[in-house]
Motif scaffolding. Structure first.
Motif, mmCIF file in Angstrom:
data_model
loop_
_atom_site.group_PDB
_atom_site.id
_atom_site.type_symbol
_atom_site.label_atom_id
_atom_site.label_comp_id
_atom_site.label_asym_id
_atom_site.label_seq_id
_atom_site.Cartn_x
_atom_site.Cartn_y
_atom_site.Cartn_z
ATOM 1 N N PHE A 342 1.119 -0.990 0.113
ATOM 2 C CA PHE A 342 -0.092 0.243 -0.034
ATOM 3 C C PHE A 342 1.014 1.140 -0.348
ATOM 4 O O PHE A 342 2.118 1.168 0.958
ATOM 5 C CB PHE A 342 -0.900 -0.150 1.575
ATOM 6 N N ALA A 343 0.764 2.148 -1.077
ATOM 7 C CA ALA A 343 1.472 3.053 -1.266
ATOM 8 C C ALA A 343 0.839 4.715 -1.454
ATOM 9 O O ALA A 343 0.641 4.441 -2.902
ATOM 10 C CB ALA A 343 2.529 2.142 -2.063
ATOM 11 N N TYR A 344 -0.154 5.206 -0.317
ATOM 12 C CA TYR A 344 -0.674 6.208 -0.646
ATOM 13 C C TYR A 344 0.056 7.087 -1.230
ATOM 14 O O TYR A 344 1.162 7.939 -0.758
ATOM 15 C CB TYR A 344 -1.317 6.411 1.170
ATOM 16 N N PRO A 345 -0.716 8.151 -1.674
ATOM 17 C CA PRO A 345 0.084 9.270 -2.684
ATOM 18 C C PRO A 345 0.424 10.819 -1.268
ATOM 19 O O PRO A 345 -0.213 10.142 -0.344
ATOM 20 C CB PRO A 345 -0.948 9.546 -3.590
ATOM 21 N N TYR A 356 8.423 10.431 -7.723
ATOM 22 C CA TYR A 356 8.531 8.961 -6.245
ATOM 23 C C TYR A 356 7.679 7.776 -6.946
ATOM 24 O O TYR A 356 7.494 6.556 -6.886
ATOM 25 C CB TYR A 356 8.768 9.459 -5.244
ATOM 26 N N THR A 357 6.499 8.527 -6.381
ATOM 27 C CA THR A 357 5.288 7.670 -6.940
ATOM 28 C C THR A 357 5.380 7.232 -8.161
ATOM 29 O O THR A 357 4.319 5.343 -8.256
ATOM 30 C CB THR A 357 4.463 8.948 -6.728
ATOM 31 N N ALA A 358 5.545 8.009 -9.587
ATOM 32 C CA ALA A 358 5.788 7.269 -10.046
ATOM 33 C C ALA A 358 6.528 5.810 -10.322
ATOM 34 O O ALA A 358 6.183 5.039 -10.991
ATOM 35 C CB ALA A 358 5.876 7.823 -11.617
ATOM 36 N N GLU A 359 8.081 6.406 -9.627
ATOM 37 C CA GLU A 359 8.860 5.211 -9.686
ATOM 38 C C GLU A 359 9.032 4.198 -8.845
ATOM 39 O O GLU A 359 8.767 2.758 -9.663
ATOM 40 C CB GLU A 359 10.414 5.876 -9.133
ATOM 41 N N VAL A 383 -2.767 2.397 -4.312
ATOM 42 C CA VAL A 383 -2.999 3.357 -4.402
ATOM 43 C C VAL A 383 -3.339 4.378 -3.506
ATOM 44 O O VAL A 383 -3.205 5.350 -3.565
ATOM 45 C CB VAL A 383 -2.502 4.574 -5.596
ATOM 46 N N LYS A 384 -4.592 3.990 -3.593
ATOM 47 C CA LYS A 384 -5.414 4.691 -2.745
ATOM 48 C C LYS A 384 -6.202 4.649 -1.210
ATOM 49 O O LYS A 384 -5.999 2.874 -0.766
ATOM 50 C CB LYS A 384 -6.740 4.741 -3.486
#
Length: 495
Positions: A342-345, A356-359, A383-384
């Motif tokens: 889980f990688a929340y913007p 970084y989010t794009a990477e 990502v949500k």
């Protein structure tokens, strides 16, 4: 004089001066425009909200915060001095309508793009930082932003009130407030790490000194771990020539500088175990668990879980590279383990965070393209932001990966063991503040060492279920030892 005014005020008056004042950038409520065009208030979360709730029974505290968006600014302008209590869950809240340009320069330009980077040691030093004219303009905004808080707190605080100032956004407030209201008892708490002197001294000399003097304007400066307190004391000695007084165990206890004495303290914020366990078994979490099980694709598959914002310090990209090395070096895990990431913007108004989010997304796609099969997707990236889904992942996790480059504490490392259904092995960065409390039961890693992290993931997956369950119990006990309410009241008592 403010003090003369507050001495005649009635404490029963909703606009009366307060015996306790909390100051933080973010408050316990935020506003957005509803479908009918009106403003809708939403409750805030986190340790500060829980902590303030715990002291409402004893005294009428006031929370001073900033308006973060246009909805907040409209609400602050309409409210006048304090927000309506029906919007704030009963908290007495003063929301500051700081001019948007000043707020943006102070918050994004200085707090998030300079102070955060310094304390988390994130700069690519051949290219950054560059302290030029633009920086000086932003620094002036940071000074104005802190002065606005100092003015508001001075107006809100009763004679001799206790004031708790929160975090790097407001590092100048204690000193500014001391000049305005010498009668107050002032504490500052740092939720981030504190940079060691060699790194801290990248800042312009006058700015470094101003930040330290700002915090030292308080009666007490507190931190999440002894390591961060020691780093702050070392900066005071190195930059200001301050005297550091140590206790009988050799720990930094006071800083004496320019005629003032500031006591140092440590409060290792924990989790609210009762709340987490109850919340993790509600219906919406059960629904998310069913969806995640379907995505994992089989009852025998193991799970490596991480839950983070796409904050540069969280080290998500190296974590993904370590997972790829696990699959390369130990092909027996192919098809048998899924990395739920889980990688929340976060802070997407800053270009470096968008990049970084794009990477993160690129590396996840690359792993799935390289190793995935028709029936197995190695990385399940979400990502949500969804708190219920995060709790569901906590409950399902066989391994939790928490590998920040540097972190003041990291509550995810504490939350996972509290709600885990069957025990979870914790792979934890030694640079997280939580390592000081959880290190004996976690598998500690150097966050920069991808190979070592891959080996740690392999060891965690192989851990005996009985040992994993026992470690989880001990981790959960440590994680809940200082819940938010006690963390907050301990700071008040120490003042």
């Amino acid at each position: 004089m403010v003090a003369e005014h507050v001495s005649t005020a009635s404490i029963d008056d909703d606009n009366a001066a307060a015996p306790i004042v909390v100051a933080s950038n973010r408050g316990p409520v935020s506003y957005r425009r509803g479908a009918d065009g009106g403003l809708v208030a939403g409750r805030g979360g986190g340790g500060l909200v829980s902590g303030l709730s715990s002291i409402e029974r004893e005294a009428k505290a006031v929370w001073v915060c900033a308006a973060l968006g246009e909805g907040d600014r409209e609400a602050a302008r309409a409210a006048g001095r304090r927000l309506a209590p029906e919007d704030t869950g009963g908290h007495r809240v003063r929301m500051l309508d700081i001019p948007p340009g000043t707020f943006a320069a102070a918050y994004n330009g200085i707090a998030n793009s300079v102070l955060w980077f310094v304390h988390h040691m994130l700069y690519q030093t051949p290219l950054e930082p560059v302290f030029d004219k633009a920086f000086r303009e932003q620094w002036a905004a940071y000074e104005a932003y802190n002065a606005a808080f100092a003015d508001a707190v001075a107006e809100e605080a009763a004679q001799g009130a206790a004031v708790l100032v929160q975090d790097y956004h407001l590092a100048l407030v204690p000193g500014l407030l001391r000049a305005r209201r010498p009668d107050l008892r002032i504490g500052h708490f740092s939720h981030t790490p504190w940079a060691p002197p060699d790194y801290f001294r990248m800042l312009p000399d006058d700015v470094a000194g101003q930040l330290l003097r700002g915090v030292l304007g308080g009666d007490r400066a507190a931190f999440l771990t002894p390591r961060w307190a020691e780093a702050f004391a070392a900066c005071c000695a190195d930059v200001l020539g301050a005297e550091v007084v140590r206790d009988g165990e050799g720990r930094a206890a006071e800083v004496r500088s320019e005629g003032r004495v500031t006591r140092l303290g440590v409060h290792g914020l924990g989790t609210d175990g009762d709340f987490l366990r109850e919340r993790a078994h509600r219906a919406d979490v059960e629904e998310r668990m069913a969806a995640l099980r379907s995505q994992i694709g089989g009852p025998d598959r193991r799970t490596i879980v991480r839950v983070d914002r796409t904050e540069l310090s969280k080290n998500i990209v190296r974590g993904l590279h370590a997972y790829r090395r696990l699959l390369e070096e130990h092909p027996q895990w192919r098809g048998r383990v899924v990395h739920i990431a889980f990688a929340y913007p976060s802070r997407q108004d800053l270009a470096v965070y968008r990049d970084y989010t794009a990477e993160v997304e690129r590396v996840a796609r690359e792993i799935n393209s390289t190793f995935g099969t028709e029936g197995w997707e190695p990385v399940a990236l979400h990502v949500k932001d969804d708190f219920a889904r995060s709790l569901a992942a906590y409950r399902l996790a066989d391994v939790a990966l928490v590998n920040p480059i540097r972190d003041g504490m990291n509550l995810v490392a504490k939350e996972v063991p509290v709600v885990s259904d069957h025990g979870c092995a914790l792979v934890l960065s030694r640079e997280a503040g939580a390592a000081a409390e959880l290190g004996d039961e976690a598998i500690l890693v150097n966050p920069y060492d991808v190979e070592a992290t891959a080996r740690a993931l392999h060891a965690a997956l192989l851990m005996d279920p009985g040992e994993r369950a026992e470690r989880t119990k001990r981790l959960a006990a440590a994680a809940t030892a200082l819940p938010p309410a006690r963390w907050f009241t301990d700071q008040l008592r120490a003042l």
